[in-house]
Design an enzyme around this catalytic site. Structure first.
Site, PDB file in Angstrom:
ATOM      1  N   LYS A 172      59.583  83.303  66.289  1.00 33.94           N
ATOM      2  CA  LYS A 172      59.990  83.093  67.415  1.00 33.94           C
ATOM      3  C   LYS A 172      60.413  83.668  67.847  1.00 33.94           C
ATOM      4  O   LYS A 172      59.742  83.951  69.599  1.00 33.94           O
ATOM      5  CB  LYS A 172      60.750  81.259  66.977  1.00 33.94           C
ATOM      6  CG  LYS A 172      59.620  80.278  66.442  1.00 33.94           C
ATOM      7  CD  LYS A 172      60.241  79.142  66.486  1.00 33.94           C
ATOM      8  CE  LYS A 172      60.066  78.184  65.040  1.00 33.94           C
ATOM      9  NZ  LYS A 172      60.812  76.854  64.187  1.00 33.94           N
ATOM     10  N   GLN A 221      66.096  74.742  65.250  1.00 38.23           N
ATOM     11  CA  GLN A 221      65.660  74.398  64.236  1.00 38.23           C
ATOM     12  C   GLN A 221      66.308  73.862  62.811  1.00 38.23           C
ATOM     13  O   GLN A 221      67.553  73.188  62.488  1.00 38.23           O
ATOM     14  CB  GLN A 221      66.354  75.981  63.552  1.00 38.23           C
ATOM     15  CG  GLN A 221      65.064  76.533  62.135  1.00 38.23           C
ATOM     16  CD  GLN A 221      63.933  76.409  62.411  1.00 38.23           C
ATOM     17  OE1 GLN A 221      63.230  76.802  63.681  1.00 38.23           O
ATOM     18  NE2 GLN A 221      62.734  76.213  61.687  1.00 38.23           N
ATOM     19  N   ASP A 233      59.394  71.265  71.072  1.00 41.67           N
ATOM     20  CA  ASP A 233      58.833  70.170  69.813  1.00 41.67           C
ATOM     21  C   ASP A 233      58.257  69.123  69.121  1.00 41.67           C
ATOM     22  O   ASP A 233      56.936  68.889  68.755  1.00 41.67           O
ATOM     23  CB  ASP A 233      60.570  70.298  68.502  1.00 41.67           C
ATOM     24  CG  ASP A 233      60.174  72.313  67.124  1.00 41.67           C
ATOM     25  OD1 ASP A 233      59.339  72.466  66.996  1.00 41.67           O
ATOM     26  OD2 ASP A 233      61.553  71.859  67.084  1.00 41.67           O
TER      27      ASP A 233
HETATM   28  N1  GUN Z   1      61.576  73.360  61.272  1.00 42.83           N
HETATM   29  C1  GUN Z   1      60.302  73.602  60.128  1.00 42.83           C
HETATM   30  N2  GUN Z   1      59.413  73.752  60.969  1.00 42.83           N
HETATM   31  C2  GUN Z   1      60.478  72.966  62.137  1.00 42.83           C
HETATM   32  C3  GUN Z   1      59.395  72.749  63.424  1.00 42.83           C
HETATM   33  O1  GUN Z   1      58.456  72.541  63.877  1.00 42.83           O
HETATM   34  N3  GUN Z   1      60.221  72.670  64.756  1.00 42.83           N
HETATM   35  C4  GUN Z   1      61.880  72.793  64.171  1.00 42.83           C
HETATM   36  N4  GUN Z   1      62.900  72.231  65.202  1.00 42.83           N
HETATM   37  N5  GUN Z   1      62.440  72.963  63.098  1.00 42.83           N
HETATM   38  C5  GUN Z   1      61.566  73.320  62.052  1.00 42.83           C
END
Ligand code: GUN
Length: 283
Positions: free
Chosen positions: A54, A98, A121
């Site tokens: 990211k 996350q 998200d």
């Molecule tokens: N962990 C696995 N997929 C995701 C996601 O799309 N967003 C976040 N914040 N954590 C994750």
């Protein structure tokens, strides 16, 4: 092989170029740089790798990212206070915590604390509600990426039978809702579903998002179907999807590979959501 490969890496690269151009324009015309805060608690290797991805992708398109790597024994209250700070920071337009979080931290309390206007998200109940009531809000990144890929096939979603295997809050349920919004007839399957193969065989669009390696075999797929594989399973050190790729590719019309399918699209949608947020709120 008869199926056409839906190359997520290539599609993501093209979309990122477009995002980069829009980020440049925003900076030149309004002096505004989209900002993304990413909070990672603990040192789960998969999460660390996602967060690095990211960070790198943000830098590539000119999004300012702040990554906080926090200790696994962090008190929940400290995390919530950090979220408060980013909520009121005008340089930050997107906040992402996350997941998964360590067991002593409530995922719901954390998600609820993120400002719905910075919830890139799309996990906050306000944004979930907006999705289900056809309102304008943040759409979760993986479902948004899946929809982009389905559109790329040129298949008209309206009236098709879409079968989603998996009912998670992050993928299965929102992707089903997005497909429904585009007038597909949608079936959601899960661990209690009876006769899974009987249902998947009816799918014009099949989305596999359960986390079971090679669950979807060739005999479960309708000839010519669009098959989207969201699975990321590690088997003997190799990454495999929820779809038994080679045999299914003999039957399907379109198929996403793992890796290089949905994965690169997910991060791209995060960039897109952050840009959208900056455009909306950054005046
Ligand atoms: N962990 C696995 N997929 C995701 C996601 O799309 N967003 C976040 N914040 N954590 C994750």
């Amino acid at each position: 092989m008869s199926a056409q490969i839906l190359d997520g890496k290539r599609l993501a690269a093209a979309l990122r170029q477009q995002i980069k151009k829009e980020v440049d324009d925003l900076r030149k015309t309004r002096g505004l740089v989209p900002g993304l805060a990413v909070l990672l608690v603990g040192d789960d290797p998969a999460s660390q790798s996602y967060v690095r991805g990211k960070e790198k992708a943000s830098a590539e398109v000119g999004i300012h990212s702040v990554v906080e790597h926090l200790p696994g024994d962090l008190a929940e209250e400290v995390l919530l206070e950090k979220i408060d700070r980013y909520n009121s920071d005008p340089a930050i337009h997107g906040i992402l915590v996350q997941l998964p979080l360590p067991g002593h931290i409530s995922q719901d309390r954390v998600i609820h604390r993120i400002s719905p206007e910075k919830d890139v998200d799309g996990f906050h109940p306000w944004n979930v509600g907006r999705l289900y009531s056809d309102g304008e809000g943040f759409i979760p990144c993986t479902p948004a990426g899946i929809l982009e890929m389905v559109h790329r096939t040129g298949v008209d979603v309206a009236g098709r039978h879409a079968v989603v295997v998996g009912r998670s809050r992050i993928v299965g349920r929102p992707v089903a809702q997005l497909l429904l919004r585009e007038n597909a007839t949608v079936t959601i399957c899960h661990s209690k579903t009876r006769d899974l193969p009987g249902l998947t065989r009816q799918a014009d669009i099949l989305v596999a998002a359960v986390g079971r390696p090679r669950l979807i075999t060739a005999d479960m797929v309708k000839p010519g179907a669009v098959v989207i594989d969201v699975g990321v399973n590690r088997v003997d050190g190799r990454l495999v999807g929820d779809v038994d790729f080679e045999p299914v590719a003999e039957v399907a019309g379109w198929i996403t590979p793992v890796p290089g399918g949905v994965g690169p699209m997910t991060i791209t949608m995060l960039l897109s959501n952050t840009l959208w947020s900056a455009k909306r709120t950054g005046k």
